[in-house]
Design a protein around this motif. Structure first.
Motif, PDB file in Angstrom:
ATOM      1  N   THR A  41     -19.010 -61.021  58.503  1.00 23.02           N
ATOM      2  CA  THR A  41     -17.737 -60.388  58.823  1.00 23.02           C
ATOM      3  C   THR A  41     -16.626 -61.113  58.063  1.00 23.02           C
ATOM      4  N   ASN A  42     -15.459 -60.484  58.019  1.00 22.99           N
ATOM      5  CA  ASN A  42     -14.321 -61.136  57.366  1.00 22.99           C
ATOM      6  C   ASN A  42     -13.964 -62.437  58.070  1.00 22.99           C
ATOM      7  N   ALA A  45     -16.171 -65.300  56.984  1.00 22.32           N
ATOM      8  CA  ALA A  45     -15.828 -65.815  55.658  1.00 22.32           C
ATOM      9  C   ALA A  45     -14.628 -66.751  55.686  1.00 22.32           C
ATOM     10  N   GLN A  46     -13.891 -66.762  56.821  1.00 21.75           N
ATOM     11  CA  GLN A  46     -12.788 -67.708  56.971  1.00 21.75           C
ATOM     12  C   GLN A  46     -13.305 -69.114  57.288  1.00 21.75           C
ATOM     13  N   THR A  49     -17.973 -70.032  53.202  1.00 19.06           N
ATOM     14  CA  THR A  49     -17.895 -69.120  52.057  1.00 19.06           C
ATOM     15  C   THR A  49     -19.213 -68.383  51.859  1.00 19.06           C
ATOM     16  N   THR A  63     -20.412 -58.662  52.270  1.00 24.45           N
ATOM     17  CA  THR A  63     -19.200 -58.971  53.035  1.00 24.45           C
ATOM     18  C   THR A  63     -18.297 -57.759  53.239  1.00 24.45           C
ATOM     19  N   ASP A  64     -18.567 -56.672  52.505  1.00 22.91           N
ATOM     20  CA  ASP A  64     -17.673 -55.519  52.547  1.00 22.91           C
ATOM     21  C   ASP A  64     -18.502 -54.243  52.496  1.00 22.91           C
ATOM     22  N   GLU A 106     -17.001 -52.801  59.953  1.00 23.33           N
ATOM     23  CA  GLU A 106     -17.236 -53.762  58.878  1.00 23.33           C
ATOM     24  C   GLU A 106     -18.746 -53.815  58.638  1.00 23.33           C
TER      25      GLU A 106
END
Length: 424
Positions: A41-42, A45-46, A49, A63-64, A106
């Motif tokens: 999910t976004n 990724a925070q 990486t 990721t998308d 997502e």
């Protein structure tokens, strides 16, 4: 040979501080021989990486949903189709809610909606979030659908609290994954599969007949026996198992299709719409015999010392099946409080069943909601098996094994009769 060689595991990583453990998990799975494909999910990724996971797994990281790198496939469908198992670790409260309610906004939640393989989740969150009624309800919903859970540990949390919510350690998750595949492989290698290739329809739970928006007529059935039969059907090699569940609290075995219904009328519709596609139907649900003739659109207010409700018969599902011309094998259940043999034989004849499983619900270990059962199984010739108190799983397996033997004998007799006609 490594224990996970040949297995493809799609690892879904949701946004939480436990993401750092997901890196170790991906590494351990890869070392065990699995092909690991990661989706993030976004929020995830925070914390970590995508490049870190790509380096460990040697596979691109998704990721998308709209970042379609390979024009030959649709990314989230390809991920779902490739997986022998999807593991969500960490599974945040947010991703659990999305999975429970069918949201897809997502890559992780979208892939989960397309998945037909088993799904395993490792929750990780603050202790108060974990115990919140909404989160607990979402987890219960997912358990009933057959999602496998790896319970979080108790200890110091990143937020400063101490309590339950720590994601299970990567080594524990790998061990659980290995156990899952060991069970799957053991079932696949089991040569005694009397229901191999068969399609089985099972009903379970207790129907509810509405009086008004807040009240209903119902019973105490939990659906445990129906769920046990569905699991036993899979264990005995069934090609497809469908569980029509009426308000059942019992969890659905992984891989079993679950159809939710509430009333007898809804169950009748669900059963008859799928009947012809199945080789056997097992009617283990406790279906209400009567329903209110008039259903009030608003809550009935207290007025007098007594209230009269006029009831009417609900559709007799087992009778409808037995007299529909259905050519498959029919098993009914009879929950009695006495004279089980007499009532069971009468029910078998009137409703044209192949077998009736009767139990006296007043006996210890045989009532609604228990983990055990005491069954007497009747065929057209009378009592064919009397099972003492045993787990519902074992009782279900014994019942279906007996049914499979009778199905095979019937098929053999038909083949012999056909051969004799040809000889003439």
């Amino acid at each position: 040979m490594k224990m996970l060689t040949g297995k493809t595991i799609v690892l879904g990583v949701a946004g939480g501080i436990a993401c750092y453990k997901a890196l170790t998990l991906a590494s351990r799975l890869t070392q065990a021989g699995a092909k690991v494909r990661v989706m993030m999910t976004n929020g995830a990724a925070q914390f970590v990486t995508p490049l870190s996971f790509q380096t460990i797994t040697r596979h691109p990281v998704a990721t998308d949903t709209f970042d379609e790198k390979d024009p030959a496939v649709v990314q989230h469908i390809d991920l779902a189709d490739s997986a022998d198992l999807i593991v969500i670790a960490p599974a945040t409260a947010n991703i659990l809610a999305k999975l429970a309610h069918g949201l897809a906004d997502e890559i992780v939640s979208t892939t989960l909606l397309a998945a037909t393989c088993p799904v395993m989740v490792a929750p990780a969150m603050n202790v108060h979030m974990y115990t919140h009624p909404a989160v607990q309800q979402n987890m219960n919903t997912l358990m009933r659908r057959g999602v496998l859970f790896i319970e979080p540990g108790t200890g110091a949390l990143a937020c400063g609290y101490t309590g339950k919510g720590r994601m299970a350690e990567p080594e524990q998750i790998v061990e659980r994954i290995a156990e899952h595949f060991a069970q799957v492989d053991a079932h696949a290698n089991d040569l005694h599969k009397p229901l191999a290739g068969k399609r089985i329809l099972v009903t379970g739970g207790g129907t509810r007949e509405r009086i008004d928006p807040v009240r209903y007529l119902g019973n105490d059935s939990s659906g445990k026996m129906g769920a046990a039969i569905a699991a036993a059907a899979q264990e005995l090699g069934a090609q497809k198992v469908t569980f029509i569940a009426a308000n059942a609290t019992a969890a659905t075995p992984p891989g079993v299709e679950r159809i939710e219904v509430e009333s007898a009328e809804q169950m009748l519709e669900a059963v008859m719409g799928r009947l012809s596609a199945n080789d056997m139907v097992v009617k283990a649900a406790a279906v209400a015999d009567y329903r209110p003739k008039h259903v009030f659109s608003r809550k009935i207010k207290k007025q007098e010392d007594s209230l009269m409700l006029e009831l009417e018969r609900t559709p007799d599902i087992l009778h409808t099946i037995g007299h529909s011309g259905y050519s498959g094998f029919v098993i009914g259940f009879a929950a009695e409080t006495g004279e089980a043999a007499e009532y069971a034989m009468d029910k078998l004849r009137r409703k044209n069943c192949d077998l009736i499983a009767a139990n006296n619900v007043l006996l210890e270990g045989a009532g609604f909601g228990t983990d055990t059962n005491v069954l007497e199984i009747y065929g057209p010739e009378g009592l064919v098996a009397a099972l003492p108190a045993m787990s519902k799983q074992e009782a279900a397996k014994r019942l279906l094994t007996l049914a499979a033997e009778r199905m095979a004998a019937h098929a053999a007799n038909q083949s012999t009769a056909a051969a004799e006609v040809q000889d003439e």
